[in-house]
Design a protein around this motif. Structure first.
Motif, mmCIF file in Angstrom:
data_model
loop_
_atom_site.group_PDB
_atom_site.id
_atom_site.type_symbol
_atom_site.label_atom_id
_atom_site.label_comp_id
_atom_site.label_asym_id
_atom_site.label_seq_id
_atom_site.Cartn_x
_atom_site.Cartn_y
_atom_site.Cartn_z
ATOM 1 N N GLY A 218 4.197 24.833 -40.676
ATOM 2 C CA GLY A 218 2.800 25.073 -40.313
ATOM 3 C C GLY A 218 2.533 24.864 -38.827
ATOM 4 N N VAL B 138 -1.079 24.029 -42.904
ATOM 5 C CA VAL B 138 0.185 23.750 -43.579
ATOM 6 C C VAL B 138 0.548 24.985 -44.389
ATOM 7 C CG1 VAL B 138 1.378 22.292 -45.243
ATOM 8 C CG2 VAL B 138 -0.262 21.280 -43.642
ATOM 9 N N THR C 54 -5.253 21.457 -38.877
ATOM 10 C CA THR C 54 -3.850 21.686 -39.227
ATOM 11 C C THR C 54 -3.740 22.789 -40.272
ATOM 12 O OG1 THR C 54 -3.377 19.332 -38.856
ATOM 13 C CG2 THR C 54 -1.725 20.607 -40.059
ATOM 14 N N LEU D 87 5.888 20.797 -37.960
ATOM 15 C CA LEU D 87 4.706 21.569 -37.587
ATOM 16 C C LEU D 87 4.803 22.009 -36.132
ATOM 17 C CD1 LEU D 87 1.940 19.322 -39.226
ATOM 18 C CD2 LEU D 87 2.995 21.370 -40.189
ATOM 19 N N LYS E 141 -0.032 22.650 -36.008
ATOM 20 C CA LYS E 141 -0.887 21.475 -35.850
ATOM 21 C C LYS E 141 -1.666 21.553 -34.539
ATOM 22 C CE LYS E 141 2.920 18.946 -33.657
ATOM 23 N NZ LYS E 141 3.791 17.769 -33.712
ATOM 24 N N ASP F 297 4.839 15.969 -39.694
ATOM 25 C CA ASP F 297 4.632 16.309 -38.284
ATOM 26 C C ASP F 297 5.827 16.970 -37.599
ATOM 27 O OD1 ASP F 297 4.840 14.756 -35.238
ATOM 28 O OD2 ASP F 297 3.168 16.105 -35.660
#
Length: 439
Positions: A91, A66, A64, A168, A93, A165
């Motif tokens: 970000g 971020v 991931t 992302l 993921k 989440d």
């Protein structure tokens, strides 16, 4: 009932994705932007059509990124895709483990014209479940990865990853196969050795004056005229411009291509031979940079190509051409380095699939760099032909067959004529070292 719930869920995800990566128009003024394949992030690219268990596994096992504070409208991408980020972006993921290229360009708000700045990027080697944290530095218009060194902050972000989440964007798995085909020879070690010391690959060089001529006295000490003195000619005006150099630490650290292609003390006959067959020069490069792993030179070829194609670095394209020409003209090496040249054909096969067929044509001369170079990978110019070398005596049968198939593929796909006469077929004229004469 399950179908209805799934449909509702997909719609929610679709709207969330558009908030993270909203659609945007391609800047048609920049050819490389079109080649790079920027597209709107749709539900398929987001992996919405994946099996839920597969998606869950990718979320848990994937890495991931971020990236906090990235301004809305910034162009940001990973590997072979890029987007304009939305207001909810935090970000990326579900990133598969391995080597990736994160790239981004700052942009002005639409109210101020919406101009997009030069692209910059960096190679990242990511491990399963790894989390890399960065904050946007508004002053430098760059990502600051120093927070990743703060283990407490990283752990805190990891603990709240499920809450993060929805903000992302998922890795674009529809281009993963293409990305792997373009970087399968590029290792973390090679990328780190070639990447600038600054850690950023920049589309435009960061240059500074060779001499800091701040004051009039500084110019006088260099025997330069005063700035207020009128120029008498264009030549004089150009000579007055400051000479620039690349800022230390920002240059790509490519292998140096040997300028002298023959050994010291070589006879005129040896000089001529080494100027036609570049095996000696290739051996010098491999001994200096890739003594332990000669095949890593293919990783450098891929690094240069990615920096050009995705990073928009023209300098990388020039190095790619030089390195390719060196490899294609190493006749004797094809007999002794079978795996290297089998790998070269595979690397070129995937790279050329990403570029329009007329991209390499010189606008002035109408000569195609690739056809003239690869005519060096068939049977036209003795001692100067890749296809000739690869299908000549003493070459491994597997390499010979692969070269013939590759030539047929290029001829069919791009309609390139490898049988045309080249000026390179003329006698090679080489300069002899000082003091060497023909007896």
């Amino acid at each position: 009932m399950y179908y209805i719930l799934l449909t509702i869920k997909l719609r929610r995800v679709y709207h969330a994705v558009n908030m993270i990566f909203p659609p945007f128009r391609r800047p048609g003024t920049f050819v490389l932007s079109i080649i790079s394949g920027r597209k709107k992030l749709n539900t398929e690219m987001a992996g919405v059509d994946m099996d839920p268990d597969v998606a869950r596994g990718l979320f848990e096992e994937g890495a991931t990124l971020v990236l906090l504070g990235v301004p809305e409208g910034t162009e940001l991408g990973i590997d072979y895709k890029s987007w304009q980020v939305g207001p909810r972006f935090r970000g990326v993921k579900m990133i598969p483990p391995g080597l990736h290229f994160l790239h981004y360009s700052s942009s002005n708000p639409k109210s101020m014209g919406g101009e997009v700045g030069p692209r910059m990027g960096l190679f990242l080697s990511m491990k399963p479940r790894e989390l890399i944290l960065a904050h946007w530095n508004r002053k430098e218009e760059d990502l600051d990865f120093s927070p990743s060194q703060n283990q407490e902050e990283v752990e805190r972000v990891k603990e709240g990853l499920r809450e993060l989440d929805p903000f992302l964007g998922p890795y674009p798995y529809d281009t993963l196969r293409k990305w792997v085909s373009l970087t399968d020879r590029l290792t973390k070690e090679v990328a780190e050795a070639l990447q600038p010391l600054s850690g950023r690959v920049c589309a435009f060089s960061d240059v500074i004056p060779e001499l800091q001529l701040t004051h009039t006295q500084d110019r006088a000490e260099q025997n330069l005229p005063r700035n207020e003195t009128a120029c008498q000619s264009m030549k004089e005006g150009l000579e007055r411009l400051p000479r620039m150099k690349q800022r230390e630490g920002t240059e790509l650290r490519f292998s140096s291509i040997p300028k002298q292609t023959y050994p010291a003390g070589a006879t005129p006959a040896q000089i001529t031979q080494c100027s036609m067959d570049l095996t000696y020069a290739l051996s010098c490069l491999l001994d200096q940079h890739y003594h332990q792993q000669p095949l890593n030179v293919l990783g450098e070829l891929q690094f240069a190509f990615v920096c050009f194609l995705v990073g928009n670095v023209y300098e990388a394209f020039e190095h790619w051409k030089l390195l390719l020409a060196l490899l294609c003209r190493a006749e004797e090496a094809m007999r002794t380095h079978k795996e290297l040249f089998l790998g070269l054909i595979s690397v070129l096969y995937h790279q050329l699939g990403e570029i329009p067929p007329d991209f390499f044509v010189d606008i002035v001369s109408q000569n195609n760099f690739l056809t003239s170079t690869l005519q060096l990978l068939t049977n036209r110019c003795p001692g100067q032909d890749f296809f000739q070398f690869a299908t000549g005596p003493g070459v491994d049968s597997t390499l010979r067959k692969r070269a013939e198939k590759f030539k047929a593929h290029l001829t069919k796909k791009f309609r390139w004529d490898f049988e045309a006469d080249l000026e390179d077929c003329a006698p090679v004229v080489v300069e002899l070292p000082e003091g060497v004469t023909l007896g």
